[in-house]
Design a protein around this motif. Structure first.
Motif, PDB file in Angstrom:
ATOM      1  N   ASP A  70       0.870  -1.181   0.000  1.00 29.62           N
ATOM      2  CA  ASP A  70       0.000   0.000   0.000  1.00 29.62           C
ATOM      3  C   ASP A  70       0.901   1.223   0.000  1.00 29.62           C
ATOM      4  O   ASP A  70       1.402   1.637   1.033  1.00 29.62           O
ATOM      5  CB  ASP A  70      -0.887  -0.038   1.247  1.00 29.62           C
ATOM      6  CG  ASP A  70      -1.919   1.078   1.271  1.00 29.62           C
ATOM      7  OD1 ASP A  70      -1.782   2.044   0.484  1.00 29.62           O
ATOM      8  OD2 ASP A  70      -2.857   0.990   2.072  1.00 29.62           O
ATOM      9  N   ARG A  71       1.140   1.756  -1.198  1.00 27.67           N
ATOM     10  CA  ARG A  71       2.014   2.901  -1.485  1.00 27.67           C
ATOM     11  C   ARG A  71       3.481   2.463  -1.588  1.00 27.67           C
ATOM     12  O   ARG A  71       3.943   1.561  -0.892  1.00 27.67           O
ATOM     13  CB  ARG A  71       1.892   4.030  -0.459  1.00 27.67           C
ATOM     14  CG  ARG A  71       0.484   4.608  -0.347  1.00 27.67           C
ATOM     15  CD  ARG A  71       0.510   5.920   0.426  1.00 27.67           C
ATOM     16  NE  ARG A  71      -0.811   6.507   0.555  1.00 27.67           N
ATOM     17  CZ  ARG A  71      -1.440   7.180  -0.408  1.00 27.67           C
ATOM     18  NH1 ARG A  71      -0.866   7.322  -1.592  1.00 27.67           N
ATOM     19  NH2 ARG A  71      -2.636   7.703  -0.195  1.00 27.67           N
ATOM     20  N   PHE A  72       4.192   3.153  -2.485  1.00 31.46           N
ATOM     21  CA  PHE A  72       5.645   2.991  -2.601  1.00 31.46           C
ATOM     22  C   PHE A  72       6.209   4.316  -3.098  1.00 31.46           C
ATOM     23  O   PHE A  72       5.679   5.381  -2.777  1.00 31.46           O
ATOM     24  CB  PHE A  72       5.996   1.794  -3.500  1.00 31.46           C
ATOM     25  CG  PHE A  72       7.432   1.360  -3.412  1.00 31.46           C
ATOM     26  CD1 PHE A  72       7.971   0.944  -2.205  1.00 31.46           C
ATOM     27  CD2 PHE A  72       8.258   1.368  -4.528  1.00 31.46           C
ATOM     28  CE1 PHE A  72       9.301   0.540  -2.103  1.00 31.46           C
ATOM     29  CE2 PHE A  72       9.578   0.959  -4.444  1.00 31.46           C
ATOM     30  CZ  PHE A  72      10.104   0.547  -3.232  1.00 31.46           C
ATOM     31  N   VAL A  73       7.248   4.280  -3.892  1.00 33.62           N
ATOM     32  CA  VAL A  73       7.960   5.507  -4.237  1.00 33.62           C
ATOM     33  C   VAL A  73       7.108   6.493  -5.038  1.00 33.62           C
ATOM     34  O   VAL A  73       7.317   7.712  -4.944  1.00 33.62           O
ATOM     35  CB  VAL A  73       9.265   5.165  -4.992  1.00 33.62           C
ATOM     36  CG1 VAL A  73       8.972   4.598  -6.381  1.00 33.62           C
ATOM     37  CG2 VAL A  73      10.168   6.386  -5.080  1.00 33.62           C
ATOM     38  N   ASP A  74       6.126   6.006  -5.797  1.00 39.86           N
ATOM     39  CA  ASP A  74       5.264   6.928  -6.542  1.00 39.86           C
ATOM     40  C   ASP A  74       4.548   7.895  -5.605  1.00 39.86           C
ATOM     41  O   ASP A  74       4.276   9.041  -5.979  1.00 39.86           O
ATOM     42  CB  ASP A  74       4.239   6.155  -7.366  1.00 39.86           C
ATOM     43  CG  ASP A  74       4.899   5.278  -8.422  1.00 39.86           C
ATOM     44  OD1 ASP A  74       5.669   5.818  -9.238  1.00 39.86           O
ATOM     45  OD2 ASP A  74       4.652   4.062  -8.422  1.00 39.86           O
ATOM     46  N   SER A  75       4.237   7.431  -4.400  1.00 38.10           N
ATOM     47  CA  SER A  75       3.590   8.322  -3.428  1.00 38.10           C
ATOM     48  C   SER A  75       4.485   9.500  -3.071  1.00 38.10           C
ATOM     49  O   SER A  75       4.017  10.636  -2.952  1.00 38.10           O
ATOM     50  CB  SER A  75       3.224   7.559  -2.149  1.00 38.10           C
ATOM     51  OG  SER A  75       2.033   6.828  -2.304  1.00 38.10           O
ATOM     52  N   SER A  76       5.768   9.231  -2.887  1.00 36.72           N
ATOM     53  CA  SER A  76       6.685  10.323  -2.555  1.00 36.72           C
ATOM     54  C   SER A  76       6.765  11.333  -3.689  1.00 36.72           C
ATOM     55  O   SER A  76       6.797  12.544  -3.457  1.00 36.72           O
ATOM     56  CB  SER A  76       8.080   9.782  -2.237  1.00 36.72           C
ATOM     57  OG  SER A  76       8.137   9.304  -0.911  1.00 36.72           O
ATOM     58  N   ILE A  77       6.795  10.832  -4.925  1.00 38.23           N
ATOM     59  CA  ILE A  77       6.861  11.758  -6.058  1.00 38.23           C
ATOM     60  C   ILE A  77       5.577  12.578  -6.138  1.00 38.23           C
ATOM     61  O   ILE A  77       5.614  13.795  -6.319  1.00 38.23           O
ATOM     62  CB  ILE A  77       7.125  10.984  -7.361  1.00 38.23           C
ATOM     63  CG1 ILE A  77       8.497  10.309  -7.288  1.00 38.23           C
ATOM     64  CG2 ILE A  77       7.059  11.925  -8.569  1.00 38.23           C
ATOM     65  CD1 ILE A  77       8.775   9.348  -8.427  1.00 38.23           C
ATOM     66  N   ALA A  78       4.425  11.921  -5.972  1.00 33.81           N
ATOM     67  CA  ALA A  78       3.152  12.639  -6.045  1.00 33.81           C
ATOM     68  C   ALA A  78       2.986  13.633  -4.898  1.00 33.81           C
ATOM     69  O   ALA A  78       2.616  14.794  -5.114  1.00 33.81           O
ATOM     70  CB  ALA A  78       1.989  11.645  -6.048  1.00 33.81           C
ATOM     71  N   TYR A  79       3.279  13.190  -3.683  1.00 35.17           N
ATOM     72  CA  TYR A  79       3.020  14.026  -2.511  1.00 35.17           C
ATOM     73  C   TYR A  79       4.115  15.052  -2.236  1.00 35.17           C
ATOM     74  O   TYR A  79       3.821  16.178  -1.831  1.00 35.17           O
ATOM     75  CB  TYR A  79       2.806  13.145  -1.271  1.00 35.17           C
ATOM     76  CG  TYR A  79       1.422  12.555  -1.187  1.00 35.17           C
ATOM     77  CD1 TYR A  79       0.437  13.144  -0.407  1.00 35.17           C
ATOM     78  CD2 TYR A  79       1.094  11.403  -1.897  1.00 35.17           C
ATOM     79  CE1 TYR A  79      -0.835  12.604  -0.334  1.00 35.17           C
ATOM     80  CE2 TYR A  79      -0.182  10.847  -1.836  1.00 35.17           C
ATOM     81  CZ  TYR A  79      -1.140  11.457  -1.055  1.00 35.17           C
ATOM     82  OH  TYR A  79      -2.407  10.922  -0.990  1.00 35.17           O
ATOM     83  N   GLN A  80       5.381  14.663  -2.412  1.00 39.03           N
ATOM     84  CA  GLN A  80       6.453  15.607  -2.095  1.00 39.03           C
ATOM     85  C   GLN A  80       6.950  16.396  -3.313  1.00 39.03           C
ATOM     86  O   GLN A  80       7.165  17.595  -3.216  1.00 39.03           O
ATOM     87  CB  GLN A  80       7.613  14.892  -1.397  1.00 39.03           C
ATOM     88  CG  GLN A  80       7.410  14.655   0.090  1.00 39.03           C
ATOM     89  CD  GLN A  80       6.505  13.468   0.352  1.00 39.03           C
ATOM     90  OE1 GLN A  80       6.759  12.359  -0.130  1.00 39.03           O
ATOM     91  NE2 GLN A  80       5.457  13.692   1.112  1.00 39.03           N
TER      92      GLN A  80
END
Length: 206
Positions: A96-106
């Motif tokens: 549930d979430r990986f590196v794409d989350s960091s790119i999207a959110y940060q």
């Protein structure tokens, strides 16, 4: 990491990831696969401690860079302790979430730019999902689904932040179209899973 499979789920808060992850786990186990479920931030003892710091609503003074580094730190431990060993052992990891989350959110939400990809390059150490399901609902719909439950520090961000995150996911789907599958998550649970199952079966056959 060629023996097992690594599957990630992405989407804005309230997109229904948990429900679909549970259904995929049940389906794969019934098909004879050993499945490891995990989440980010978290997934390890150290990562869960980092998670509590990141998501604590009392930590409103956290800078965007601090946030990005904490996510990457949790991810580095997660890859080392859980994801890489499980895939090497021939298991299916569903995260549930990986590196794409960091790119999207940060990168997109916090406007931090390319530094997010750079620091996470060290964190993932070459470990990337074989397939990513992006459950797509607009942030206002996701927010409605969350309802009245207590929100974490990220969920409490304003509308413009969550809209930027959504646009970040749209950009990622276009950039990595061979890996990221956009799924219309405004449909029924069964309709969504039928499409996920179709893509998953295709990957397993290949």
């Amino acid at each position: 990491m060629s023996n097992g499979y690594f599957i990630s789920f992405e989407g804005v808060d309230g997109s229904g990831k948990s429900t679909q992850i549970s259904k995929l786990k049940e389906y794969l186990e019934a098909s004879g696969y050993e499945v490891v479920l995990s989440r980010e931030p978290g997934g390890t003892d150290i990562g869960e401690q980092i998670r509590s710091v990141i998501l604590d609503p009392n930590n409103q003074g956290m800078t965007a860079v601090t946030e990005a580094l904490l996510y990457a730190a949790s991810r580095a431990q997660h890859v080392h302790d859980v994801i890489a060993p499980a895939v090497e052992a021939g298991k299916v990891v569903i995260c549930d979430r990986f590196v794409d989350s960091s790119i999207a959110y940060q990168q997109y939400g916090r406007k931090l730019g390319e530094c997010v990809r750079i620091i996470n390059g060290y964190a993932i150490d070459g470990c990337m999902p074989d397939l990513t399901f992006l459950l797509k609902v607009k942030p206002d719909v996701g927010g409605t689904r969350i309802g009245s439950r207590e929100k974490d520090r990220i969920e409490l961000e304003d509308k413009s932040f969550h809209e930027a995150v959504y646009q970040g996911y749209e950009s990622l789907q276009e950039e990595f179209s061979e890996r990221i599958v956009g799924i219309d998550a405004a449909r029924s649970v069964d309709e969504i899973f039928a499409e996920i199952k179709e893509y998953m079966d295709r990957l397993l056959k290949e």
